[in-house]
Design a protein around this motif. Structure first.
Motif, PDB file in Angstrom:
ATOM      1  N   THR A  29       0.808  -1.132  -0.017  1.00 16.98           N
ATOM      2  CA  THR A  29       0.049  -0.031   0.096  1.00 16.98           C
ATOM      3  C   THR A  29       0.761   1.085  -0.161  1.00 16.98           C
ATOM      4  O   THR A  29       0.582   2.151  -0.969  1.00 16.98           O
ATOM      5  N   ARG A  30       1.697   1.023   0.890  1.00 17.22           N
ATOM      6  CA  ARG A  30       2.757   2.466   0.921  1.00 17.22           C
ATOM      7  C   ARG A  30       3.476   2.611  -0.170  1.00 17.22           C
ATOM      8  O   ARG A  30       3.845   3.751  -0.674  1.00 17.22           O
ATOM      9  N   ALA A  31       4.144   1.563  -1.015  1.00 20.04           N
ATOM     10  CA  ALA A  31       4.851   1.535  -2.172  1.00 20.04           C
ATOM     11  C   ALA A  31       3.923   2.143  -3.253  1.00 20.04           C
ATOM     12  O   ALA A  31       4.359   2.897  -4.056  1.00 20.04           O
ATOM     13  N   SER A  64       4.982  -6.237 -15.118  1.00 22.65           N
ATOM     14  CA  SER A  64       3.533  -5.986 -14.643  1.00 22.65           C
ATOM     15  C   SER A  64       3.454  -4.657 -14.089  1.00 22.65           C
ATOM     16  O   SER A  64       2.745  -3.872 -14.581  1.00 22.65           O
ATOM     17  N   LEU A  65       4.167  -4.494 -13.203  1.00 20.09           N
ATOM     18  CA  LEU A  65       4.529  -3.078 -12.560  1.00 20.09           C
ATOM     19  C   LEU A  65       4.702  -2.183 -13.376  1.00 20.09           C
ATOM     20  O   LEU A  65       4.356  -0.815 -13.387  1.00 20.09           O
ATOM     21  N   GLY A 218       1.164  -7.140  -5.813  1.00 18.80           N
ATOM     22  CA  GLY A 218       0.329  -6.393  -4.805  1.00 18.80           C
ATOM     23  C   GLY A 218       0.557  -4.801  -4.867  1.00 18.80           C
ATOM     24  O   GLY A 218      -0.599  -4.238  -4.739  1.00 18.80           O
ATOM     25  N   ILE A 219       1.503  -4.248  -5.460  1.00 13.36           N
ATOM     26  CA  ILE A 219       1.738  -2.783  -5.540  1.00 13.36           C
ATOM     27  C   ILE A 219       0.734  -2.609  -6.749  1.00 13.36           C
ATOM     28  O   ILE A 219       0.165  -1.369  -6.677  1.00 13.36           O
ATOM     29  N   VAL A 220       0.634  -3.365  -7.880  1.00 19.13           N
ATOM     30  CA  VAL A 220      -0.290  -3.243  -8.725  1.00 19.13           C
ATOM     31  C   VAL A 220      -1.645  -2.940  -8.473  1.00 19.13           C
ATOM     32  O   VAL A 220      -2.265  -1.955  -8.815  1.00 19.13           O
ATOM     33  N   VAL A 221      -2.010  -3.839  -7.689  1.00 21.14           N
ATOM     34  CA  VAL A 221      -3.379  -3.900  -6.974  1.00 21.14           C
ATOM     35  C   VAL A 221      -3.817  -2.683  -6.285  1.00 21.14           C
ATOM     36  O   VAL A 221      -4.895  -2.029  -6.705  1.00 21.14           O
ATOM     37  N   ARG A 229      -8.855   2.419 -11.490  1.00 27.15           N
ATOM     38  CA  ARG A 229      -8.870   1.738 -12.582  1.00 27.15           C
ATOM     39  C   ARG A 229      -7.994   0.415 -12.664  1.00 27.15           C
ATOM     40  O   ARG A 229      -7.241  -0.020 -11.783  1.00 27.15           O
ATOM     41  N   PRO A 230      -8.548  -0.587 -13.395  1.00 31.19           N
ATOM     42  CA  PRO A 230      -7.930  -1.856 -13.511  1.00 31.19           C
ATOM     43  C   PRO A 230      -6.650  -1.831 -14.209  1.00 31.19           C
ATOM     44  O   PRO A 230      -6.432  -1.547 -15.189  1.00 31.19           O
ATOM     45  N   LEU A 231      -5.593  -2.494 -13.504  1.00 33.87           N
ATOM     46  CA  LEU A 231      -4.256  -2.390 -14.068  1.00 33.87           C
ATOM     47  C   LEU A 231      -3.604  -3.864 -13.989  1.00 33.87           C
ATOM     48  O   LEU A 231      -2.671  -3.746 -14.625  1.00 33.87           O
ATOM     49  N   LEU A 232      -3.843  -4.618 -13.276  1.00 33.89           N
ATOM     50  CA  LEU A 232      -3.398  -5.978 -12.914  1.00 33.89           C
ATOM     51  C   LEU A 232      -3.525  -6.778 -14.208  1.00 33.89           C
ATOM     52  O   LEU A 232      -4.759  -6.827 -14.713  1.00 33.89           O
TER      53      LEU A 232
END
Length: 291
Positions: A29-31, A64-65, A218-221, A229-232
């Protein structure tokens, strides 16, 4: 405060590595909060266990990121070494991403090379996903305690030479990666084995997961939640990235076999993790809470 749903998945430790000793609650979350409005990001990855043995863990998470950050408007630059170049290119190709990657050539002075790259690209953020970081003795070690410095360039110099204003993020699953220096005291308390391999290279934000790819996802989510917006990527793209990495010469980091697995977990385990993370992403399509 309730535990974030993403944390519950990232803390899953199927390989029994003992990440509970150094897991960082809220790390993803923080990242994501730090990366949400990033302007220029350098991403690095790649962990080679020997000649011609780059891992399947790292390149998919980085691809992915990187795609997510580009979708949010960031300028993304990838840097790795020659051994890990083909798997990263392969993962990016599966996602339809540009596959231009810089190769880190130290030529005897890694610090100078790092400073040159930092000056040339002026990153606002630096991110490492499953990349070895040096130990207290200046070594690069596998989780087995074996030296892998011969096959991994000193890309951690980018983090050591980065100006203080640059925001750094490290993603790992074993304690021997870039960024884990921030958790060095915890790793030392976790036992002699982790204390020996522990990296001393810190990062401002640290994400720990049972598999490093999962930490990046997890960062992507969390970026998806913040940006509404959907990113994963999809489970099918996950399968495609892992298979493509293997076809490009990557091996499982634990079994060291050239097969479509990551950290001794079968392909469907990783596809399933992506499906679960996508459920979290889709359950908050309007940026609602994930807690």
């Amino acid at each position: 405060m309730p535990e974030p749903l993403v944390d519950r998945l990232l803390a899953f430790d199927p390989g029994g590595r003992g990440i509970a000793h150094f897991f960082v609650p809220g790390g993803a979350t923080r990242a994501a909060q730090a990366l949400r409005r990033a302007k220029r990001v350098i991403l690095t990855t790649g962990f080679s266990l020997g000649p011609g043995l780059p891992e399947t863990d790292g390149p998919p998470g980085t691809a992915s990121l990187g795609r997510a950050l580009r979708a949010l408007g960031a300028q993304v630059t990838y840097i790795t070494d020659a051994a890990s170049l083909p798997p990263l290119q392969a993962a990016l190709a599966v996602l339809g991403e540009p596959s231009a990657i810089l190769t880190f050539h130290a030529n005897g002075d890694a610090a100078l090379t790092a400073r040159r790259l930092l000056a040339e690209h002026a990153p606002t953020h630096l991110v490492s996903v499953e990349r070895p970081g040096r130990t207290r003795k200046g070594e690069y070690l596998s989780m087995r305690g074996e030296s892998v410095g011969e096959w991994n360039g000193p890309l951690d110099e980018l983090f050591l030479q980065a100006p203080r204003r640059v925001v750094t993020v490290g993603v790992g699953d074993g304690g021997n990666e870039i960024g884990m220096g921030t958790l060095r005291a915890r790793l030392a308390r976790a036992g002699a084995r982790l204390g020996k391999v522990a990296s001393v290279v810190p990062a401002r934000h640290v994400v720990v997961a049972g598999v490093s790819n999962w930490g990046a996802y997890g960062i992507v989510v969390e970026l998806a939640r913040l940006s509404k917006r959907p990113l994963l990527h999809t489970a099918e793209e996950e399968r495609g990235m892992i298979r493509a990495c293997v076809a490009a010469g990557a091996v499982d980091g634990i079994t060291r076999k050239r097969e479509a697995t990551v950290d001794a977990l079968p392909l469907e385990a990783h596809a399933g993790m992506v499906e679960l993370l996508r459920l979290i992403q889709e359950s908050t399509p309007h940026g609602g809470p994930t807690r």
